[in-house]
Design a protein around this motif. Sequence first.
Motif, mmCIF file in Angstrom:
data_model
loop_
_atom_site.group_PDB
_atom_site.id
_atom_site.type_symbol
_atom_site.label_atom_id
_atom_site.label_comp_id
_atom_site.label_asym_id
_atom_site.label_seq_id
_atom_site.Cartn_x
_atom_site.Cartn_y
_atom_site.Cartn_z
ATOM 1 N N ALA A 59 58.917 1.778 93.086
ATOM 2 C CA ALA A 59 60.349 1.887 93.388
ATOM 3 C C ALA A 59 61.057 0.560 93.117
ATOM 4 O O ALA A 59 62.170 0.525 92.573
ATOM 5 N N LYS A 60 60.402 -0.559 93.492
ATOM 6 C CA LYS A 60 60.984 -1.870 93.217
ATOM 7 C C LYS A 60 61.115 -2.099 91.712
ATOM 8 O O LYS A 60 62.109 -2.654 91.232
ATOM 9 N N ASP A 63 64.013 -0.138 90.506
ATOM 10 C CA ASP A 63 65.261 -0.815 90.884
ATOM 11 C C ASP A 63 65.529 -2.012 89.976
ATOM 12 O O ASP A 63 66.673 -2.258 89.568
ATOM 13 N N GLY A 66 66.711 -0.788 86.734
ATOM 14 C CA GLY A 66 68.095 -0.330 86.877
ATOM 15 C C GLY A 66 69.066 -1.497 86.877
ATOM 16 O O GLY A 66 70.134 -1.438 86.257
ATOM 17 N N LYS A 67 68.693 -2.574 87.561
ATOM 18 C CA LYS A 67 69.548 -3.763 87.585
ATOM 19 C C LYS A 67 69.674 -4.372 86.197
ATOM 20 O O LYS A 67 70.752 -4.805 85.781
ATOM 21 N N ASP A 70 72.046 -2.335 84.305
ATOM 22 C CA ASP A 70 73.422 -2.639 84.721
ATOM 23 C C ASP A 70 73.900 -3.951 84.113
ATOM 24 O O ASP A 70 75.040 -4.064 83.650
#
Length: 233
Positions: A59-60, A63, A66-67, A70
């Motif tokens: 999950a990390k 994330d 995903g960052k 972004d």
Amino acid sequence: MRQTAVMLLGPTLAVLLTGCATKDFVREMVSKSEVTLDAKIGEQGKRVDEQAQRIDEQAKTVDAHGKQLDDMGGRFTKLETTVDETGNIARRAGAKADEAAARIDEVNTRVSHLWANRNARQLVETVEVQFAFDRADLSDGAQTTLAALIRELAENPALTVDLEGYTDRRGTPAHNVRLSEHRAAAVRRFLVGHGVELSRINWIGLGELGGPGTAIDDAKSRRVTLRLMLAAQ
């Protein structure tokens, strides 16, 4: 009687002893089963914890990706903005270049006109008025000089005047051409405002006037040269 009692109690004692042994065996087996079950439960719990830890790590990682996505999206947005700004700057630069080219063409036309008429007139007098750095307004001294020239023009209607504006070497060529034109235009407005007919005035801004490069030379270059001309007989 005693023998009979003993014989009767023997089987009973055997059964009792056998029952006790069976209970101990059962207790031992149950204890072993409980230990084994606890071990299995503990091992299974450990596996569950490890699996949960791996899920947290994944999950990390998700994330973090995903960052990164972004951040990349933000960079692409900034890049698009920069490209648009660069395009606008290029268009403005192109417009300024076109304007400078038009001014240069105008200057060339005026120079050609003056050169074509150079033999039709003769020089009577040359006067110069100075300007401050990057300025096109007339000083008190410049106005005094022009006042004397205006009297001479009034006394000699056959005279005409050529105005040549100049700048020092600082600044871009396009800026210097505009500044020299503004200086010549300031002198022209002063002359017309004091009664000199516009038809008697030829004016041009020639931009930078080269020199050896000293501060005194630069100061002398910030000027408008006025040439009193008389038509050749």
